[in-house]
Scaffold this active site. Structure first.
Site, PDB file in Angstrom:
ATOM      1  N   HIS A   1      38.563  44.179  40.160  1.00  0.00           N
ATOM      2  CA  HIS A   1      37.145  44.330  40.479  1.00  0.00           C
ATOM      3  C   HIS A   1      36.906  45.636  41.249  1.00  0.00           C
ATOM      4  O   HIS A   1      37.838  46.213  41.808  1.00  0.00           O
ATOM      5  CB  HIS A   1      36.663  43.145  41.307  1.00  0.00           C
ATOM      6  CG  HIS A   1      37.456  42.990  42.561  1.00  0.00           C
ATOM      7  ND1 HIS A   1      37.274  43.801  43.650  1.00  0.00           N
ATOM      8  CD2 HIS A   1      38.478  42.148  42.877  1.00  0.00           C
ATOM      9  CE1 HIS A   1      38.127  43.465  44.588  1.00  0.00           C
ATOM     10  NE2 HIS A   1      38.884  42.470  44.158  1.00  0.00           N
TER      11      HIS A   1
ATOM     12  N   ASP B   1      43.669  42.585  42.795  1.00  0.00           N
ATOM     13  CA  ASP B   1      44.919  43.308  43.064  1.00  0.00           C
ATOM     14  C   ASP B   1      46.102  42.359  42.887  1.00  0.00           C
ATOM     15  O   ASP B   1      47.161  42.760  42.417  1.00  0.00           O
ATOM     16  CB  ASP B   1      44.911  43.929  44.472  1.00  0.00           C
ATOM     17  CG  ASP B   1      44.589  42.929  45.574  1.00  0.00           C
ATOM     18  OD1 ASP B   1      44.188  41.793  45.253  1.00  0.00           O
ATOM     19  OD2 ASP B   1      44.746  43.281  46.754  1.00  0.00           O
TER      20      ASP B   1
END
Ligand SMILES: *[C@@H]1O[C@H](CO)[C@@H](O)[C@H](O)[C@H]1NC(C)=O
Ligand SMILES: *[C@@H]1O[C@H](CO)[C@@H](O)[C@H](O)[C@H]1NC(C)=O
Ligand SMILES: *[C@@H]1O[C@H](CO)[C@@H](O)[C@H](O)[C@H]1NC(C)=O
Length: 478
Positions: free
Chosen positions: A99, A377
């Protein structure tokens, strides 16, 4: 006998010939360019631009790394996506993203929350010419095309004061730009982005920041896409493990990694945490065990003053020290055996699925030619590691990992006539993956090699070819 002079001239001619040959080979794309070198086919960019995306300066530079991490959308997106190997046609792409820029996930005790806006205002920087139409398009969304709980999430950030982890306008712009860039790079290869039967495969974790990031990228790829062509699936796990998430050994390897990280932090020289601890009235030990760099990075990325209290503000030099330490530890930890085993198990289901998907397309079955998986991540970092890219930098905001499937000539239906390329933030990293590392640099990476890696090579470190077995916790394996 040739004289010295004529031999010299002969050598000179030979050298010139070689130089011309090598240049023209590169130009015709018969030889791959050195990684990081960008050329354009259709003269879109006439200059060669050194992008140097993956390899950071040899000295780990905390400020350089922090700017890279923020990925401020103040420049055009660059990369090597869509560079057709001669004689090949694009068969499919799978895009995995992190994102975009978000509000911090934690705060610092006694420090006011950063003032970052989470509503969209096209007149506010950073802006994008498609921002207003994007918002309009999202307002007219047909929510029946979003699976389950996704339909109750906002499709774009709407509130002035951000909540924890919310996507910001910066994050949205980053992904519209990614989409716009990919549209150019692939030039909608044979209608790739407009496929309706089957439509693109779009999947996201059930968080607003990943859903909104996916929407922004899709909008950049295909402005005003028809909602009827859209079906967004929900993926509960950040590892994208679907129905194969039960894996006790994965949890155990991750736990070991985290224990190692905590220990390293506790043992770090006090100098790294001293300034922050003093500012917040904490002991250095408390600071080491409880504080996260995340809220500091948010301030840094938004060009705001580092935290201040009565006694003053955190200095840039202290931030640099903290980051330096964090980055060094991160690197060390990623190279550890425990993290690598965790990453292989975490990403096995997703890579297995990706491999089956690409194989089906190669064999000529009907399957979406475009896939987009929007994650975190914690999705991309183990993915990079599982592919053998241990030295790739930490996934920044709006990072992208692209798998390209190429078909040679009319080889529909044959796995053997297919090659794959893997690109991380625009850089071709195929020749650094564990499965294609040992191949001659100028050869393409055959799809078969990737399929074999997933079906056996990946689990070899666990002395088994079965994921279920690798997931069992064996005392002797620890
Ligand atoms: C973008 O912003 C970064 C961080 O502020 C800065 O270092 C860089 O020079 C800027 N790039 C351009 C092209 O303005
Ligand atoms: C891997 O893919 C195969 C073929 O699609 C499937 O049968 C199998 O269940 C998958 N395994 C896992 C662990 O996801
Ligand atoms: C696999 O076998 C090797 C050699 O016997 C051993 O060193 C290694 O620890 C084993 N790995 C696992 C995960 O059991």
């Amino acid at each position: 006998m040739m004289g010295f002079r004529s031999r010299f001239v002969l050598l000179l001619c030979l050298a010139a010939l070689l130089a011309v040959l090598s240049l023209s080979l590169q130009f015709l794309h018969l030889l791959p360019l050195p990684a990081g070198l960008y050329t354009s086919d259709q003269g879109k960019l006439r200059k060669r631009v050194l992008v140097d995306l993956v390899i950071p300066p040899s000295e780990l530079d905390a400020m350089y790394e922090s700017h890279r991490y923020c990925n401020r959308p103040n420049h055009t997106v660059q990369g090597l996506e869509g560079h057709v190997p001669p004689g090949y046609h694009l068969a499919s792409i799978v895009v995995m993203i992190r994102h975009g820029d978000r509000y911090p996930l934690s705060s610092l005790p006694g420090v006011s929350q950063p003032d970052i806006a989470c509503d969209i205002k096209p007149e506010r920087e950073p802006t994008h010419h498609q921002l207003a139409t994007f918002v309009q398009h999202m307002r007219q969304a047909d929510l029946t095309h979003l699976e389950g709980a996704l339909a109750s999430l906002p499709l774009f950030p709407t509130v002035r004061q951000c909540e924890t982890g919310q996507l910001t306008q910066t994050g949205l712009v980053q992904h519209i730009m990614n989409g716009e860039y990919l549209r150019q790079a692939y030039d909608n290869h044979g209608g790739l982005f407009a496929d309706v039967d089957p439509p693109p495969h779009v999947e996201t974790t059930p968080r607003s920041r990943t859903l909104q990031s996916a929407m922004a990228l899709l909008y950049g790829l295909r402005p005003m896409f028809p909602w009827s062509s859209m079906h967004v699936r929900s993926q509960a796990s950040v590892y994208y493990c679907g129905t194969a998430c039960d894996c006790p050994a994965r949890g155990l390897y991750l736990e070991r990694t985290e224990q190692e990280r905590a220990l390293n932090r506790a043992q770090a020289p006090d100098i790294f945490y001293k300034a922050l601890a003093e500012l917040l009235d904490l002991s250095v030990a408390q600071a080491k065990s409880t504080l996260s760099v995340d809220p500091l990075l948010a301030l840094f990325c938004h060009g705001q003053q580092l935290p201040c209290r009565q006694r003053g503000c955190l200095k840039s030099a202290s931030f640099r020290l903290l980051r330096q330490h964090q980055l060094t530890e991160e690197r060390k930890s990623k190279r550890g055996a425990m993290y690598q085993r965790f990453a292989l198990l975490a990403m096995y289901p997703m890579l297995n699925r990706t491999a089956s998907h690409l194989q089906r397309i190669a064999e000529g079955h009907l399957a979406p030619r475009l896939s987009l998986c929007s994650g975190h991540d914690t999705t991309l970092e183990p993915m990079l590691n599982a592919l053998g890219l241990h030295d790739a930098p930490f996934p920044r905001y709006a990072a992208r990992l692209v798998f390209e499937l190429w078909r040679k000539g009319p080889g529909v239906g044959r796995v053997e006539s297919h090659a794959i390329r893997i690109l991380y933030d625009g850089e071709d990293v195929t020749s650094r993956t564990s499965f294609c590392r040992s191949r001659p640099a100028h050869e393409h990476c055959p799809l078969r090699v990737f399929l074999d890696f997933v079906s056996s090579g990946m689990l070899a470190p666990f002395n088994t070819s079965s994921y279920q077995q690798a997931c069992q916790v064996l005392q002797r394996a620890l």
